[in-house]
Enzyme design. Structure first.
Site, PDB file in Angstrom:
ATOM      1  N   ASP A  43      77.520   8.279  88.588  1.00  0.00           N
ATOM      2  CA  ASP A  43      76.020   7.721  88.319  1.00  0.00           C
ATOM      3  C   ASP A  43      75.976   6.157  88.923  1.00  0.00           C
ATOM      4  OD1 ASP A  43      76.969   7.951  84.659  1.00  0.00           O
ATOM      5  OD2 ASP A  43      77.723   6.426  86.431  1.00  0.00           O
TER       6      ASP A  43
ATOM      7  N   ASN B  36      76.686  10.300  72.078  1.00  0.00           N
ATOM      8  CA  ASN B  36      75.752  11.264  71.873  1.00  0.00           C
ATOM      9  C   ASN B  36      76.079  12.495  72.647  1.00  0.00           C
ATOM     10  OD1 ASN B  36      74.979  10.680  74.293  1.00  0.00           O
ATOM     11  ND2 ASN B  36      72.745  10.190  73.789  1.00  0.00           N
TER      12      ASN B  36
ATOM     13  N   HIS C  94      76.626  12.552  75.763  1.00  0.00           N
ATOM     14  CA  HIS C  94      76.446  12.904  77.300  1.00  0.00           C
ATOM     15  C   HIS C  94      77.767  12.562  78.064  1.00  0.00           C
ATOM     16  CE1 HIS C  94      75.791   8.178  77.303  1.00  0.00           C
ATOM     17  NE2 HIS C  94      76.546   8.219  78.107  1.00  0.00           N
TER      18      HIS C  94
ATOM     19  N   GLU D 129      71.662  13.198  79.334  1.00  0.00           N
ATOM     20  CA  GLU D 129      71.346  13.036  77.826  1.00  0.00           C
ATOM     21  C   GLU D 129      71.107  14.249  77.311  1.00  0.00           C
ATOM     22  OE1 GLU D 129      71.356   8.544  77.792  1.00  0.00           O
ATOM     23  OE2 GLU D 129      71.776  10.366  76.517  1.00  0.00           O
TER      24      GLU D 129
END
Ligand code: GLP
Length: 244
Positions: A70, A139, A141, A146
């Site tokens: 990313d 979380n 991800h 996400e």
């Protein structure tokens, strides 16, 4: 044959060395490997160990190709908190990777959709990723996929939850609110996956990702379907039911 390997190490240092050894074996076995690479705090020790192996003439990156997971969008690539800067600082400036063999999504691209298409095509032209190294967000991800990310997603532009940006970005007044990320499908098409996790803040995410249902609320849980997954964690990050 499904191959799920869980490796529990005493602390961050041992987790980092263990991860570096797995990556080093891949490089030794296949000197022309295509690697998927993460950023963030977790892999810092792993990169340092790989550089140490290179400095001691054990590893040769000359024929290695890399694709990063990313990059922030609309953040200058030379900004000190860009992933381009991170990779240059942690790895690219310290080993003999060829510039033309390192790939990071272009966060300055005028047309992000075209850049994402180009990135996917580059991965295919390279023959696909042999080993992708991942961290995991609190979380669940992976990359910047996400909760709610489609299982079939490819490299694309995504909005960033402020909680995620706050996790990674120091100077919040300059924090981008979008990023280019490999998709879940892109990640899952890698031949092998190595997931790193450290610290008790990742315990819940590992619990859901490894032991919970395969659920879009915890994107990393899709990794339970990968045929060749290795997870390496330190004791702090280890969910109770995995502790020996
Ligand atoms: C960021 C990155 C991910 C990384 C995750 C965890 O969102 N996009 O690739 O794995 O956060 O980062 P850290 O290792 O700092 O906890």
């Amino acid at each position: 044959m499904i191959k799920l390997k869980i490796i529990i190490k005493e602390d961050y240092g041992e987790m980092s060395s263990g991860a570096a050894n797995i990556i080093a074996r891949q490089i030794m076995r296949e000197p022309e490997s295509v690697l998927g690479l993460p950023t963030g705090r977790t892999p810092v020790g792993t990169y340092a160990q790989l550089v140490n192996y290179y400095d001691n003439d054990l590893l040769d990156f000359a024929e290695i190709t890399t694709f990063n997971l990313d990059e922030y969008y609309n953040l200058p690539r030379d900004h000190e908190e860009s992933f381009h800067s991170y990779m240059k600082k942690r790895l690219f400036s310290k080993v003999n990777l060829k510039d033309e063999n390192t790939n990071i999504p272009d966060g300055e691209a005028v047309n992000p959709e075209r850049e994402c298409q180009r990135y996917e095509e580059s991965i295919e032209e390279a023959g696909g990723i042999n080993l992708i190294v991942l961290g995991v967000g609190i979380n669940g991800h992976i990359g910047f996929n996400e909760p709610g990310a489609d299982w079939g997603s490819k490299t694309r532009l995504v909005d960033l939850a402020e909680s995620t940006t706050r996790q990674n970005f120091e100077r919040m007044e300059e924090a981008p609110d979008e990023a280019l990320t490999m998709g879940i499908r892109t990640i899952m098409h890698s031949e092998k996956v190595l997931l790193l996790a450290s610290g008790d803040e990742k315990k819940r995410a590992l619990e859901e990702v490894l032991r919970g249902p395969v659920d879009q609320n915890w994107p990393g849980s899709i990794l339970q379907l990968h045929p060749n997954l290795t997870v390496i964690m330190d004791k702090e990050a280890t969910p109770e039911e995995l502790e020996d």
